[in-house]
Write a protein that holds these residues in place. Structure first.
Motif, PDB file in Angstrom:
ATOM      1  N   GLY A   1      39.870  39.512  18.305  1.00 61.21           N
ATOM      2  CA  GLY A   1      39.162  38.292  18.215  1.00 61.21           C
ATOM      3  C   GLY A   1      38.560  37.717  19.360  1.00 61.21           C
ATOM      4  N   HIS A   2      38.797  38.133  20.508  1.00 64.94           N
ATOM      5  CA  HIS A   2      38.369  37.688  21.970  1.00 64.94           C
ATOM      6  C   HIS A   2      36.998  38.478  22.239  1.00 64.94           C
ATOM      7  CE1 HIS A   2      42.963  36.351  22.518  1.00 64.94           C
ATOM      8  NE2 HIS A   2      42.303  35.818  21.671  1.00 64.94           N
ATOM      9  N   VAL A   3      36.072  37.807  22.325  1.00 68.86           N
ATOM     10  CA  VAL A   3      34.752  38.339  22.452  1.00 68.86           C
ATOM     11  C   VAL A   3      34.524  38.336  24.047  1.00 68.86           C
ATOM     12  CG1 VAL A   3      32.202  38.087  22.373  1.00 68.86           C
ATOM     13  CG2 VAL A   3      33.778  37.304  20.412  1.00 68.86           C
ATOM     14  N   HIS A   4      33.924  39.459  24.472  1.00 69.33           N
ATOM     15  CA  HIS A   4      33.802  39.836  25.882  1.00 69.33           C
ATOM     16  C   HIS A   4      32.215  39.239  26.169  1.00 69.33           C
ATOM     17  CE1 HIS A   4      37.125  42.598  25.359  1.00 69.33           C
ATOM     18  NE2 HIS A   4      37.498  42.283  26.707  1.00 69.33           N
ATOM     19  N   GLY A   5      31.220  39.353  25.444  1.00 68.54           N
ATOM     20  CA  GLY A   5      29.851  38.872  25.723  1.00 68.54           C
ATOM     21  C   GLY A   5      29.041  39.085  24.606  1.00 68.54           C
ATOM     22  N   ILE A   6      27.830  38.904  24.867  1.00 65.57           N
ATOM     23  CA  ILE A   6      26.639  38.870  23.995  1.00 65.57           C
ATOM     24  C   ILE A   6      25.923  40.238  24.395  1.00 65.57           C
ATOM     25  CG2 ILE A   6      24.905  37.911  22.767  1.00 65.57           C
ATOM     26  CD1 ILE A   6      26.265  35.097  23.086  1.00 65.57           C
ATOM     27  N   VAL A   7      25.392  40.911  23.542  1.00 65.83           N
ATOM     28  CA  VAL A   7      24.293  41.964  23.697  1.00 65.83           C
ATOM     29  C   VAL A   7      23.317  41.919  22.623  1.00 65.83           C
ATOM     30  CG1 VAL A   7      26.049  43.754  24.800  1.00 65.83           C
ATOM     31  CG2 VAL A   7      25.490  44.008  22.087  1.00 65.83           C
ATOM     32  N   LYS A   8      22.049  42.239  23.273  1.00 63.80           N
ATOM     33  CA  LYS A   8      20.720  41.888  22.259  1.00 63.80           C
ATOM     34  C   LYS A   8      20.594  43.340  21.537  1.00 63.80           C
ATOM     35  CE  LYS A   8      19.501  37.874  23.675  1.00 63.80           C
ATOM     36  NZ  LYS A   8      19.277  36.965  22.788  1.00 63.80           N
ATOM     37  N   VAL A   9      20.008  43.182  20.374  1.00 62.52           N
ATOM     38  CA  VAL A   9      19.501  44.262  19.432  1.00 62.52           C
ATOM     39  C   VAL A   9      17.972  44.727  20.090  1.00 62.52           C
ATOM     40  CG1 VAL A   9      18.798  45.105  17.331  1.00 62.52           C
ATOM     41  CG2 VAL A   9      20.731  43.696  17.562  1.00 62.52           C
TER      42      VAL A   9
END
Length: 204
Positions: free
Chosen positions: A101-109
């Motif tokens: 549940g520790h997100v590393h970052g955001i990626v775009k579709v």
């Protein structure tokens, strides 16, 4: 700990925004309420949050500044759908793979293909994630445990079955959406250890 098997896609009922702190209110499905207590961990879009209040099926969560900066929770609005998974209990089946549940970052579709009875979603592949993304590897995307189907120089994809589309926010996925990414912890440990050992060998 979470398994990456999303239990429901739920609408955000209310958002209270204070400087550096948002409070999210959701009306959880009845099947997710039994045993839920204040202080329990619940993943929203793969982000581990703590339950701060419960009023029947109305459940609230506080989101701190660090989580808002790092995850797509920053883009939520009232009415937005989020993937919900309660924390795993000892003895539960691990249908996906272990997620913290520790997100590393955001990626775009960057592309969505919809052949018959399938949905193929392509995501941008940022340089910082390249060492951990490979064919048939595990990855967490908006809290869903998924298998990487194909990797290219600047993108990777996953295949989504109809059940995943029905239960999760991927039913509405579009190009440009920002998706929370969590690297598989076992993959990260192996890759980082090998890289460290290779650097030590080069310096010896």
């Amino acid at each position: 700990m979470f398994t990456g098997i999303v239990q429901s896609a739920v609408k955000i009922e209310r958002i209270e925004k204070k400087p550096g702190l948002w409070t999210l209110t959701l009306v959880l499905p009845q099947q997710l309420i039994p045993g839920l207590t204040i202080g329990a961990s619940v993943a929203l879009n793969g982000t581990c949050l703590t339950v701060t209040s419960i009023n029947n099926q109305h459940v609230t969560f506080d989101v701190m500044m660090a989580s808002l900066k790092l995850t797509n929770l920053q883009s939520l609005e009232e009415g937005s759908l989020v993937n919900v998974e309660r924390a795993a209990k000892f003895g539960d089946d691990i249908g996906g793979h272990q997620l913290s549940g520790h997100v590393h970052g955001i990626v775009k579709v960057v592309e969505v293909e919809r052949p018959e009875n399938n949905c193929i979603v392509w995501f941008e592949l940022l340089d910082k994630f390249k060492p951990y993304v490979f064919d048939k590897g595990y990855i967490g995307l908006n809290g869903c445990s998924l298998t990487i189907a194909q990797v290219k120089e600047d993108r990777f994809c996953v295949y989504l079955i109809p059940e995943t589309l029905n239960v999760t926010t991927y039913q509405n996925v579009q190009v440009g959406d920002g998706i929370n990414l969590e690297i598989d912890s076992h993959t990260q440990a192996v890759v980082d250890t090998v890289e460290r050992l290779l650097k030590q060998k080069q310096l010896a």
